[in-house]
Design an enzyme around this catalytic site. Structure first.
Site, PDB file in Angstrom:
ATOM      1  N   GLU A 261       0.712  -1.190  -0.011  1.00  0.00           N
ATOM      2  CA  GLU A 261      -0.004   0.181   0.099  1.00  0.00           C
ATOM      3  C   GLU A 261       0.887   1.254   0.029  1.00  0.00           C
ATOM      4  OE1 GLU A 261      -2.713   2.778  -0.150  1.00  0.00           O
ATOM      5  OE2 GLU A 261      -3.355   0.642   0.008  1.00  0.00           O
ATOM      6  N   THR A 305      -6.173   3.032  -5.485  1.00  0.00           N
ATOM      7  CA  THR A 305      -5.778   1.397  -5.239  1.00  0.00           C
ATOM      8  C   THR A 305      -6.621   0.606  -6.212  1.00  0.00           C
ATOM      9  OG1 THR A 305      -5.268   1.358  -3.043  1.00  0.00           O
ATOM     10  CG2 THR A 305      -6.300  -0.562  -3.558  1.00  0.00           C
ATOM     11  N   HIS A 421      -0.652   3.672   4.733  1.00  0.00           N
ATOM     12  CA  HIS A 421      -1.823   4.376   4.023  1.00  0.00           C
ATOM     13  C   HIS A 421      -2.120   5.742   4.613  1.00  0.00           C
ATOM     14  CE1 HIS A 421      -5.651   5.535   2.179  1.00  0.00           C
ATOM     15  NE2 HIS A 421      -5.649   4.284   1.398  1.00  0.00           N
ATOM     16  N   ASP A 480       1.012   0.168  -5.134  1.00  0.00           N
ATOM     17  CA  ASP A 480      -0.106   0.462  -5.961  1.00  0.00           C
ATOM     18  C   ASP A 480      -0.327   1.671  -6.279  1.00  0.00           C
ATOM     19  OD1 ASP A 480      -0.454   1.406  -3.180  1.00  0.00           O
ATOM     20  OD2 ASP A 480      -2.747   0.867  -3.222  1.00  0.00           O
ATOM     21  N   HIS A 481       0.362   2.746  -5.670  1.00  0.00           N
ATOM     22  CA  HIS A 481       0.221   4.229  -6.071  1.00  0.00           C
ATOM     23  C   HIS A 481       1.271   5.016  -5.009  1.00  0.00           C
ATOM     24  CE1 HIS A 481      -2.235   4.940  -2.692  1.00  0.00           C
ATOM     25  NE2 HIS A 481      -3.175   3.937  -3.010  1.00  0.00           N
TER      26      HIS A 481
END
Length: 687
Positions: A261, A305, A421, A480-481
């Protein structure tokens, strides 16, 4: 006391009195349902305030319809509206109890889906207290029938009725404004129906879902099989042959996809406070049997996500607005990794320590063909177990292992971590590295949650080694990002030891890790430019799965002569020679802005831009038009969603039956005994 009672009765016997009394009762019972029947995840004073007031605007609007009528008709209309909205609330309570989500028009249109999700017997899930949502209707009817409240037959001024309508619109606008301020992109990103309900209310959610459904249906209704011709033509002209040297080297192996994440590439080998932030990931990255990619970019849009998952498992881009998993995940036809591998004899499962409805995973995963979805419903709860978007990673990874060991092999298992996150919060007992000192609260906690994620991964990998799973598995790790957005230029520059952080730097900052680890794999750091759109064709080639007629916009990252243009969702791109940010082009090697392009440079960037535009628009066409329903690769079968259930009791029964039939799971290979005694974690919450 008698006089007070008479005054109240007299007040309720006026149109205004009855109307406001009905609105008040409906508001009370709605708040009761919010707090006792749903799990909306309210956090903070603003969300609590908005949840409390959000039933008022739409109730005023709907009940206000009755004010445009006079006499008995007005009272009957109000009660009918109340009854209909109460029945809708009641239906959602039942559906939510079984499925942890709210009813949609799409689900209702496919009545079989609703009945499957609600189970074989509504009576089995209903509770007596559910009927309290009809209490206000019963109270109003009794009061009118006994004439404790008399019908006011006087003429009600239409301007007063219009005033109520106007007031409801103004109040809703204020509600929406505060909601958007607290949760940016609430209606455009739409990552969870729970958010719409807790911010805007059940009735607003119903309207929103209706508009969304109508819009999607209109686009799909205009699509037909001929719409695929431009897509097939493009793919035929741009399909690249995979790297033959790597074809099938992982055939028959288990596949672990570890979702890191918000994890960015700069964290690899990054040191702070005299120590490596991510030593376990660093070690994997540099091992000789790990294929690592240092020019791998996230390509997400608003879906973040959700877009990453979509690209990873479908090789289709996320949409320009919203998240395709939410808007199209329930109804669209997909030809995703889980379905492809399921038909190759794999057991497929996704693991996530949050509610199943987030990003509409509970529905989308069925469309993708996942056999199992282990969400928060499957994991133990305890004080301090959760942070932000679900279970802390150490607890989540350990809990996931108990289900991994039950999966018949070979399996495809995706584990989605969440602790790293935004806003990167971690309680003191789990912190093992100091915050950075940029002075930016968003940035400085990032290394703490990243290190925690790395430790959780290390514990899981150690368990794999002890069980022998590592010898028969391919482990895929990807970010993911981005974790830190371009809005924190000053802090990022300090973090990276740079004088400044430009728009070009931010484009390069979109790199995220991508690595494939497997014993015996010919590894090394690969410098090809690629992104999340390229993951699926890369993995399928390694697994030896035929992939020459699928609708995928990525290419094998190991293929020779592949197009290395990395498309971003907004139309920008990064390529080995040029980078585009907005209307500015840069030399990728030097980072220098090209203020005056030569004729040759103009031709080159035009080719790159046209390629990106065509690729994005065709992918959008596939998703928005649900075009895969018109095209099926040879040998592929659409998953039967009616046979897939993520209900805990169903999944556990299915696992038990699968283990009885197949003796390939880790537990079965361990003589029917669990290996959880081999799993070691230092999570303080579990001590």
């Amino acid at each position: 006391m008698k006089q007070v009672s008479q005054k109240i009765q007299a007040g309720l016997s006026t149109r205004w009195g009855f109307f406001l009394f009905a609105v008040g009762l409906f508001w009370l019972k709605t708040i009761y349902a919010y707090q006792t029947k749903f799990n909306l995840g309210v956090k903070g004073g603003m969300q609590a305030f908005l949840m409390t007031i959000n039933p008022i605007p739409t109730t005023l609007l709907l009940f206000g319809i009755a004010l445009f009528m006079n006499g008995r008709k007005s009272y009957i209309t109000l009660i009918v509206v109340d009854l209909i909205t109460s029945a809708w609330l009641f239906a959602n309570i039942l559906y939510y109890r079984e499925f942890s989500d709210f009813l949609t028009f799409t689900l209702m249109k496919g009545s079989s889906s609703v009945s499957n999700n609600l189970g074989k017997s509504i009576a089995g899930i209903i509770e007596y207290s559910d009927f309290l949502v009809f209490a206000d209707v019963v109270i109003l009817i009794i009061l009118l029938a006994t004439k404790l409240i008399k019908i006011d037959r006087s003429i009600f001024m239409k301007r007063n009725a219009f005033a109520i309508t106007g007031l409801s619109v103004v109040l809703f606008g204020a509600n929406l404004g505060m909601a958007e301020a607290d949760r940016s992109g609430l209606l455009t990103r739409t990552f969870d129906n729970n958010y719409i309900v807790k911010y805007l209310g059940m009735n607003a959610y119903t309207v929103y879902d209706g508009v969304k459904t109508t819009k999607n249906n209109a686009i799909k209704a205009n699509a037909d099989s001929s719409s695929m011709s431009s897509v097939l033509k493009y793919l035929k002209e741009n399909r690249v042959s995979p790297n033959v040297e790597y074809t099938g080297v992982a055939k028959g192996k288990n596949v672990f996809v570890i979702h890191l994440e918000s994890f960015q590439q700069f964290l690899i080998d990054y040191k702070w406070d005299g120590q490596e932030v991510t030593p376990n990931i660093n070690k994997l990255y540099h091992e000789s049997d790990t294929l690592s990619f240092d020019n791998f970019f996230n390509q997400v849009g608003q879906g973040k996500t959700a877009d990453a998952e979509l690209m990873l498992e479908n090789s289709l881009f996320g949409l320009q607005e919203g998240a395709a998993m939410v808007t199209q995940g329930t109804t669209n036809t997909f030809q995703a990794a889980p379905a492809i591998l399921d038909q190759q004899g794999y057991t497929t499962a996704s693991f996530h320590g949050d509610v199943p409805s987030f990003w509409n995973r509970d529905n989308t995963y069925k469309s993708w063909g996942y056999d199992y979805f282990f969400s928060s419903q499957y994991f133990k709860e305890g004080k301090g177990y959760n942070v932000g978007y679900g279970l802390k990673d150490k607890i989540f990874m350990q809990d996931s292992a108990q289900y991994v060991e039950q999966l018949p092999q070979p399996f495809y298992a995706k584990l989605i971590t969440v602790t790293n996150h935004y806003p990167y919060l971690l309680d003191k007992q789990n912190q093992s590295i100091a915050k950075t000192d940029t002075g930016d609260d968003t940035v400085d906690g990032y290394v703490q949650t990243a290190k925690y994620l790395d430790q959780a991964l290390g514990e899981f990998m150690t368990w794999m080694e002890k069980t022998g799973l590592d010898k028969n598995s391919m482990v895929v790790l990807y970010g993911d990002h981005y974790g830190i957005s371009g809005n924190h230029k000053k802090a990022v520059a300090k973090l990276l030891g740079q004088d400044k952080f430009t728009d070009f730097d931010n484009a390069q900052f979109q790199r995220v890790p991508f690595m494939i680890h497997m014993p015996g794999l010919k590894g090394g750091v690969n410098h090809t430019y690629g992104g999340e759109i390229d993951v699926l064709p890369t993995l399928l080639n390694l697994l030896g799965v035929k992939n020459d007629d699928t609708i995928q916009f990525g290419s094998d990252l190991l293929a020779a002569n592949r197009n290395q243009t990395v498309a971003f969702r907004n139309g920008d791109f990064v390529a080995p020679d040029y980078t585009k940010v907005g209307s500015t082009y840069y030399d990728t090697k030097t980072g220098k802005a090209l203020t005056k392009l030569t004729t040759k440079q103009k031709q080159r960037v035009l080719v790159l831009s046209e390629h990106v535009t065509e690729e994005l628009s065709l992918s959008d066409k596939v998703i928005s038009g649900d075009l895969l329903r018109f095209y099926t690769p040879v040998g592929f079968e659409d998953p039967d969603k009616s046979q897939i259930s993520y209900k805990v009791t169903d999944a556990k029964a299915q696992l038990k039956a699968a283990n009885k039939k197949s003796k390939t799971s880790v537990i079965q290979q361990n003589g029917g005994k669990s290996t959880m005694n081999l799993y070691q974690t230092d999570a303080p919450e579990l001590k």
